[in-house]
Design a protein around this motif. Structure first.
Motif, short mmCIF file in Angstrom:
data_model
loop_
_atom_site.label_atom_id
_atom_site.label_comp_id
_atom_site.label_asym_id
_atom_site.label_seq_id
_atom_site.Cartn_x
_atom_site.Cartn_y
_atom_site.Cartn_z
N VAL A 119 76.33 49.05 50.44
CA VAL A 119 75.11 50.07 49.90
C VAL A 119 74.43 49.38 48.58
O VAL A 119 75.34 48.92 47.97
N CYS A 120 73.46 49.74 48.24
CA CYS A 120 72.70 49.08 47.04
C CYS A 120 71.64 50.12 46.62
O CYS A 120 70.64 50.74 47.31
N PRO A 121 72.13 50.84 45.50
CA PRO A 121 70.98 51.65 44.67
C PRO A 121 69.88 50.96 44.36
O PRO A 121 69.59 49.95 43.83
N VAL A 122 68.58 51.88 44.69
CA VAL A 122 67.43 51.48 44.28
C VAL A 122 67.16 51.95 43.01
O VAL A 122 66.75 53.10 42.64
N LEU A 123 67.20 50.90 42.03
CA LEU A 123 67.03 51.15 40.77
C LEU A 123 65.63 51.60 40.37
O LEU A 123 64.66 50.83 41.20
N SER A 124 65.29 51.92 39.17
CA SER A 124 63.96 52.40 38.80
C SER A 124 63.17 50.89 38.40
O SER A 124 61.74 50.91 38.77
N ARG A 125 63.87 49.76 38.12
CA ARG A 125 63.23 48.49 37.71
C ARG A 125 63.96 47.70 38.65
O ARG A 125 64.27 46.53 38.15
N ILE A 126 64.22 47.84 39.86
CA ILE A 126 65.09 46.94 40.72
C ILE A 126 64.24 45.48 40.83
O ILE A 126 62.93 45.38 40.81
N ALA A 127 64.90 44.44 40.78
CA ALA A 127 64.38 43.21 40.81
C ALA A 127 65.15 42.27 41.69
O ALA A 127 66.13 42.45 41.95
N ASN A 128 64.35 41.39 42.32
CA ASN A 128 65.11 40.32 43.25
C ASN A 128 65.97 40.95 44.36
O ASN A 128 66.88 40.32 44.59
N PHE A 129 65.31 42.05 44.84
CA PHE A 129 66.07 42.88 45.81
C PHE A 129 66.27 41.99 47.18
O PHE A 129 67.03 42.34 48.07
N PRO A 131 49.55 32.12 38.08
CA PRO A 131 49.70 31.77 36.70
C PRO A 131 49.87 33.03 35.73
O PRO A 131 50.18 32.84 34.66
N VAL A 132 49.50 34.14 36.19
CA VAL A 132 49.83 35.43 35.36
C VAL A 132 50.74 36.32 36.18
O VAL A 132 50.40 36.83 37.15
N LEU A 133 51.95 36.67 35.54
CA LEU A 133 52.88 37.40 36.33
C LEU A 133 53.25 38.51 35.30
O LEU A 133 53.55 38.19 34.23
N LEU A 134 53.00 39.86 35.54
CA LEU A 134 53.39 40.86 34.84
C LEU A 134 54.58 41.57 35.50
O LEU A 134 54.54 41.82 36.85
N LYS A 135 55.81 41.74 34.56
CA LYS A 135 57.03 42.26 34.95
C LYS A 135 57.17 43.65 34.36
O LYS A 135 57.57 43.62 33.25
N PRO A 136 56.77 44.62 35.01
CA PRO A 136 56.96 46.01 34.31
C PRO A 136 58.46 46.14 33.77
O PRO A 136 59.49 46.06 34.60
N THR A 157 58.83 49.06 31.56
CA THR A 157 58.86 50.64 31.30
C THR A 157 57.58 51.07 31.99
O THR A 157 56.78 50.18 32.68
N ASP A 158 57.33 52.28 31.97
CA ASP A 158 56.06 52.96 32.66
C ASP A 158 54.61 52.42 31.93
O ASP A 158 53.79 52.63 32.83
N ILE A 159 54.84 52.11 30.55
CA ILE A 159 53.61 51.70 30.10
C ILE A 159 53.69 50.27 29.45
O ILE A 159 52.64 49.85 28.72
N GLY A 160 54.53 49.43 29.99
CA GLY A 160 54.67 48.14 29.38
C GLY A 160 55.24 47.14 30.19
O GLY A 160 55.86 47.55 31.29
N ALA A 161 54.89 45.91 29.90
CA ALA A 161 55.50 44.94 31.21
C ALA A 161 55.55 43.55 30.29
O ALA A 161 54.79 43.33 29.20
N GLN A 162 56.42 42.89 30.78
CA GLN A 162 56.74 41.34 30.01
C GLN A 162 55.25 40.65 30.89
O GLN A 162 55.21 40.51 32.12
N VAL A 163 54.75 39.57 29.91
CA VAL A 163 53.49 39.04 30.41
C VAL A 163 54.13 37.67 30.41
O VAL A 163 54.59 36.75 29.61
N VAL A 164 54.05 36.86 31.66
CA VAL A 164 54.41 35.55 31.86
C VAL A 164 53.21 34.87 32.27
O VAL A 164 52.48 35.05 33.25
N VAL A 165 52.90 33.63 31.51
CA VAL A 165 51.75 32.90 31.97
C VAL A 165 52.43 31.36 32.01
O VAL A 165 53.18 30.87 31.58
#
Length: 479
Positions: free
Chosen positions: A247-257, A71-76, A78-86
């Motif tokens: 090849v796939c670069p590993v990004l700092s905020r990589i998603a759905n890898f 029910p609660v998913l946090l998606k970073p 930045t280093d100090i903030g995240a999207q809040v999914v409820v």
């Protein structure tokens, strides 16, 4: 409830295996994680998103993933903030220090989801987040002991012997916990043991004596875990072999890898995840730019590694590029975020490999879809999970057709491709056609069947090494 003595101790895999074991015993079982933090998410049957681990656990249960499972998913972002999914929907973007104030209200949403799951199942197996030993987070906690207390759950603590210091992990957790929380823990499991578990017999007894908790078993290392979709970016792995080099670069905020996981099953394909600070190999046949939770932020990160220069050289040599979701947005001319949806408002130049622009917006598209690949005519299924709208001349050559709607873009020479659709390569026939375009014969392996087989093997592994009967008896204690 399964909690960990630390992060990445194997909680998600253990819950998936126990879910499959319970299902094999004829129980209607459901997974649950009150709060998750991950940029690797899945679209649910009810049109929301949850952590990828809970989607895998739902598969282990033989049911469709549902937003009530996480029910609660946090998606970073930045280093100090995240999207809040409820309950599957984005409700806010919060800084870490501000999120704590939201937790009391979120506990109600969490308990609602848990109650619905429990009402429709014989058994709910709950996964904690991080560790209850982070006692600085105990006030207003909704992820570990705070939830266990609110729901009246017995807890089993998992320690990871592979990283060393497992006696201190488990006993140290016992030492720092409040007595009421410590009493809620009814036993422990030692995970990821390499070698003969009998060699740890003395250590196992020492933990029982010093912590005062019984052990439920020692789980040997399970190598087939690599066949299961991973959720944590720390778990991205390469499969280096002879054949087409992807090849796939590993990004700092990589998603759905996990989009790349099906390619790793193909013996004629070498999938290499390139860490920061390492150049993209010059002999790559295909570069895949993966999804990102922060497209503009990861464009800056990509350039800081020099990957933009490597990518330009790859294209000059005749190499091909596929951008997935955020990676598709990066391939264009500009990424515009006037409203500051993903960070500071502004505009960032793209890589300029596709003649398109992306404008970010507040609305997020979450949908499971069936589409036709324009290049081969092959039907594919997958899911869209993105903010932003991409338009431009190269959209006249779409990558996919979704019920008459053009989706994605392809360059005039056909070597640069972009799409918002995740899960393409899990479609076995499409994967075979796509690889054939590179002169690679697919193995004919069914990706879905491989994952199911790995879940069955994991369940059998746990049945052989854990006191599963004892764990299931604990569930009767939940009020």
């Amino acid at each position: 409830m399964i909690q960990g003595a630390g992060s990445n101790v194997g909680k998600s895999a253990l819950v998936a295996g126990l879910c499959r074991a319970a299902r094999n015993r004829g129980l209607a079982v459901r997974p649950f994680k009150p709060q998750n933090m991950s940029n690797n998410a899945a679209v649910t049957a009810d049109g929301g998103e949850i952590g990828r681990a809970q989607a895998l656990q739902a598969m282990a249960c033989g049911v469709a993933p549902h937003t009530d499972m996480n029910p609660v998913l946090l998606k970073p972002e930045t280093d100090i903030g995240a999207q809040v999914v409820v309950h599957g929907k984005r409700v806010a973007t919060a800084r870490a220090r501000d999120y704590g104030a939201m937790k009391p209200a979120l506990l109600g949403a969490v308990l609602e989801s848990y109650a619905r799951l429990r009402a429709g199942a014989d058994l709910v197996i709950v996964e904690g987040a991080g560790s209850p030993a982070e006692i600085n987070l105990r006030p207003r906690d909704i992820a570990n002991m705070g939830f266990a207390e609110a729901a009246g759950l017995p807890v089993v603590l998992v320690g990871d012997i592979d990283r060393g210091g497992v006696i201190a992990q488990v006993v140290g957790t016992r030492v720092v916990l409040d007595p009421a929380d410590a009493a809620r823990i009814r036993g422990f499991v030692i995970n990821k043991f390499r070698g003969d578990p009998a060699l740890f017999a003395d250590g196992y007894r020492m933990i029982e004596a010093r912590a005062g908790w019984p052990g439920f078993g020692v789980v040997p290392w399970f190598p087939d875990a690599a066949r299961l979709p991973a959720e944590d970016a720390l778990d991205v792995v390469s499969t280096r072999r002879e054949g087409l080099k992807v090849v796939c670069p590993v990004l700092s905020r990589i998603a759905n890898f996990d989009d790349l996981d099906p390619l790793k099953l193909e013996p004629g394909v070498s999938v290499e995840m390139i860490p920061p600070g390492t150049p993209l190999p010059g002999d790559a046949g295909l570069v895949i730019l993966p999804g990102s939770k922060s497209t503009r932020g990861d464009l800056a990160f990509l350039r800081a590694q020099g990957w933009d220069v490597d990518l330009a050289g790859h294209v000059r040599r005749g190499g091909r590029v596929l951008g997935l979701c955020g990676g598709y947005q990066m391939l264009g001319r500009r990424v515009i975020d006037e409203g500051g949806v993903e960070g500071e408002p502004g505009e960032t130049p793209g890589l300029g490999l596709l003649d398109v622009d992306t404008a970010m917006g507040p609305e997020k598209r979450l949908e499971r879809v069936s589409a036709r690949h324009v290049g081969t005519g092959r039907t594919v299924t997958g899911y869209e999970m993105h903010i932003g709208r991409t338009e431009g001349p190269d959209r006249a050559r779409p990558f996919l057709d979704i019920a008459g709607r053009a989706e994605g873009a392809v360059s005039a020479d056909g070597r640069i491709m972009g799409t918002y659709l995740h899960g393409l390569f899990a479609e076995d026939a499409f994967r075979a056609d796509f690889l054939n375009g590179f002169g690679v014969a697919a193995s004919g392996t069914s990706y879905g069947a491989e994952v199911e087989a790995a879940l069955d093997a994991l369940a059998a592994h746990l049945e052989a090494h854990l006191d599963v009967d004892g764990l299931l008896r604990l569930a009767a204690e939940a009020r």
